[in-house]
Design an enzyme around this catalytic site. Structure first.
Site, PDB file in Angstrom:
ATOM      1  CG  HIS A 161      73.592 -11.596  -6.201  1.00  8.77           C
ATOM      2  ND1 HIS A 161      74.523 -12.966  -6.494  1.00  8.77           N
ATOM      3  CD2 HIS A 161      73.099 -12.096  -4.647  1.00  8.77           C
ATOM      4  CE1 HIS A 161      73.646 -13.610  -4.987  1.00  8.77           C
ATOM      5  NE2 HIS A 161      73.042 -13.688  -4.354  1.00  8.77           N
ATOM      6  N   GLY A 162      72.490 -10.454 -10.261  1.00 13.66           N
ATOM      7  CA  GLY A 162      72.940  -9.478 -11.272  1.00 13.66           C
ATOM      8  C   GLY A 162      74.350  -9.151 -11.842  1.00 13.66           C
TER       9      GLY A 162
END
Ligand code: HEM
Ligand code: FES
Lengths: 428, 191
Positions: free
Chosen positions: B156-157
């Site tokens: 999710h970065g």
């Protein structure tokens, strides 16, 4: 004699059993002569389809279990063995894996039906809430089933989803360790998931039974959303709806067979054909399609706890739907504004599903947030207000007279001939 | 005699039934609580059986030789089933980590608190993203390391700096620190 049932069955064996344990009488009453509104459309097939799906999952699951081994070193290979060496093992697995998808699509349509025709309103609130419980249990079952083949997606899906609980303040970490039975997803986790994956479908069966009990007390809703007023409004369940359900089941099995035989891996992720590796996360972790909308809600919030809370609330809100919707009119047919909004709600759900499968960046983040906002706006704000503002169309008098009688233009007789208003005929 | 006895019984029944309803409530309450405690006591072994077993707890320490790790590189060791990142930081990376003002951090912690004194170039962290548990990328110099030169989580970065501290969400906390000690110049024992 005290307590014995007076059975009306002629077959002596049936009669003998029925006298002592009146299950035949009960089946006859609940599935034979059961008075059912006569105006069902095909949306009313999906309850029966959900039952068939559950039966198929249990049947294939029990046989898969005979060849499956729940151990991290053996699970992946045992599933490969099922695919290659076990007689019809490929069929069992493809039916089971795609059966989960069929089950979810059926249940999603079933829930949409309830929402569109207001089946959650009094007196069917409990019936609807039991349905939401079944839906939650299905999600848990499917999630744990997907872990069993112990591929990369199995492993990392299990890791990400169990880690959701670590967002709980203070006790989160201990809960996750407890769920895992260790310090990461590992053999103890696989073992318990297998045990629970086997157990839960039978618990679901129990709740389905309660769902049906509640249904048979309130009676079915129908596309007009008005109450049954006389025997004239109903048909006996058998043979009318057993026949109509059979048609639906044939179509369902046809679609199912097409997927199983022509595109068995259409909904599968290639990454799950790689054995689980706890040290390497696949580049894109995506849950099964039926979880995507909720996954999108989770990711639409940049805060861990916030995302988790919002995701669980998005389903929890359904438990309150019977009270959030303040309109007394059930069917969308007579609710001109709700009819539009529910389509927007479905659209937002589909957008969420689309966004959930995309990387969380750029336009997808924006789309996901807008759709998430609408989901909550719809249930928490629009529905309560709409019931007060919307002017429903006039409701028909009864299911047998679905056309609303307008005052005739120049006085004179109504649109229906005299006979139609005669007193309801007796049903045999 | 018999008459008086039955009269006493009768009056006792009336007393319980009508005159003293609180006594019955009390009995119900006591019985109910005893049952609840009993059921709770029986349920606990079931619940606790799901916690890590003794053999799982016992798998608790490993030794790792750091000598083969090139400067700027990191390797992954496995401890308690978790990936452990062992990184040989360049002087530049150490300086960046030490120089970052704490008020720029999501989960403020100084670099000195995350390494052993005198061994600043060695960073040892649990290689599990504190968001939802993915393994971040960045051990190889060819991996994406995010904007802060540490690790980048593909899920999710989230981004981590050269001290393993979270610099970009959604992860809420820094990469965890396993308990470890140097048992030689380039050898450590984790756990
Ligand atoms: C509500 C009903 C059920 C659902 C939604 C469900 C769902 C799933 C899913 C999604 C998988 C992963 C399939 C794959 O990708 O390979 C799976 C695997 C499995 N399930 Fe189920 N299941 C259900 C009932 C059952 C039952 C009742 C049993 C056993 C009695 C069972 C036994 C298994 C086994 C042994 C596997 C591993 C083999 C495989 O991966 O194909 N399932 N299940
Ligand atoms: S698990 Fe790393 S960002 Fe979500």
């Amino acid at each position: 004699m005290a307590g014995l049932h007076k059975s009306e069955f002629e077959n002596p064996v049936v009669n003998w059993i029925d006298t002592r344990m009146p299950i035949f009488t009960m089946m006859q009453k609940e599935y034979g002569s059961f008075p059912t509104p006569k105006n069902f459309n095909y949306f009313w097939n999906f309850g029966a389809l959900a039952m068939i799906s559950l039966a198929i999952m249990i049947a294939t699951g029990v046989f898969l279990a005979m060849n499956y081994t729940a151990h991290t070193t053996l699970a992946f290979d045992s599933v490969e063995r099922i695919m290659r060496d076990v007689n019809y093992g490929w069929l069992l697995r493809y039916v089971h894996a795609n059966g989960a998808s069929m089950f979810f699509i059926v249940v999603y349509i079933h829930i949409f039906r309830a929402m569109y025709y207001g089946s959650y309103k009094a007196p069917r609130e409990l019936l609807f809430m039991l349905g939401v419980v079944i839906f939650l249990m299905m999600m848990a079952t499917a999630f744990m089933g997907y872990v069993l083949p112990w591929g990369q997606m199995s492993y990392w899906g299990a890791t990400v989803i169990t880690n959701l609980f670590s967002a709980i303040p203070v006790v989160g970490e201990s809960i996750v360790t407890w769920l895992w039975g260790g310090f990461s997803v590992d053999n103890p986790t696989l073992n318990r998931f297998y045990s629970l994956h086997y157990l839960m479908p039978f618990m679901i069966t129990g709740v389905v039974f309660l769902h049906i009990v509640a249904l048979h007390i309130t009676g079915s809703n129908n596309p007009l959303g008005i109450d049954v007023k006389s025997p004239q409004d109903t048909l006996p369940f058998h043979p009318y709806y057993t026949a109509k359900d059979s048609i639906g089941i044939c179509v369902y099995l046809l679609v199912f067979a097409c997927i199983v035989f022509f595109a068995p891996n259409w909904l599968n992720h290639p990454d799950n054909s790689i054995p689980a590796n706890p040290l390497v996360t696949p580049a894109h972790i995506v849950p099964e399609w039926y979880f995507l909308p909720f996954y999108a809600i989770l990711r639409s919030v940049p805060n861990k706890l916030g995302g988790v809370i919002l995701m669980f609330s998005s389903i929890a809100v359904l438990f309150f739907l019977p009270w959030l919707d303040t309109s007394p009119v059930r069917s969308s047919r007579f609710r001109p504004i709700y009819k539009q909004l529910i389509l927007v709600m479905v659209a937002s759900f589909l957008v969420l599903g689309y966004v959930g499968g995309k990387p969380p960046e750029g336009i997808y983040v924006v789309l996901g947030r807008v759709a998430t906002a609408y989901w909550f706006l719809h249930f928490l704000v629009l529905l309560p207000i709409l019931g007060k503002l919307e002017k429903p169309l006039p409701l028909p008098e009864s299911i047998s007279r679905p056309v609303v009688r307008r005052p005739p233009p120049g006085g004179g007789g109504g649109p229906l001939p005299q006979g139609a208003t005669a007193k309801p005929m007796e049903k045999s | 005699m018999a008459d008086t006895a039955s009269a006493t019984v009768r009056s006792a029944i009336t007393t319980v039934g009508v005159a003293d309803p609180t006594k019955r409530d009390m009995l119900k309450l006591v019985t109910g609580s005893a049952v609840a405690i009993g059921v709770g006591a029986l349920a606990w072994p079931l619940v606790d059986s799901m916690n890590p077993a003794k053999d799982v707890l016992a798998l608790s320490s490993i030794e790792v030789d750091l000598a083969p790790i090139q400067e700027g590189q990191a390797i992954t060791a496995v401890w308690r089933g978790k990936p452990i990142f062992l990184r040989n930081r360049t002087a530049q990376e150490v300086k960046e980590a030490e120089g970052t003002p704490l008020n720029q951090l999501i989960d403020p912690q100084s670099d000195a608190d995350r390494v052993k004194p005198g061994k600043e170039k060695w960073l040892v962290v649990i290689g599990i993203c504190t968001h939802l548990g993915c393994v971040p990328l960045g051990n190889k110099t060819s991996d994406p390391r995010g904007d802060f030169g540490g690790w980048f989580c593909p899920c999710h970065g989230s981004q981590y700096d050269t001290s393993g501290r979270v610099r970009h969400g959604p992860a809420p906390a820094n990469l965890g620190l396993p308990p470890y000690a140097f048992i030689g110049d380039t050898k450590i024992k984790i756990g």
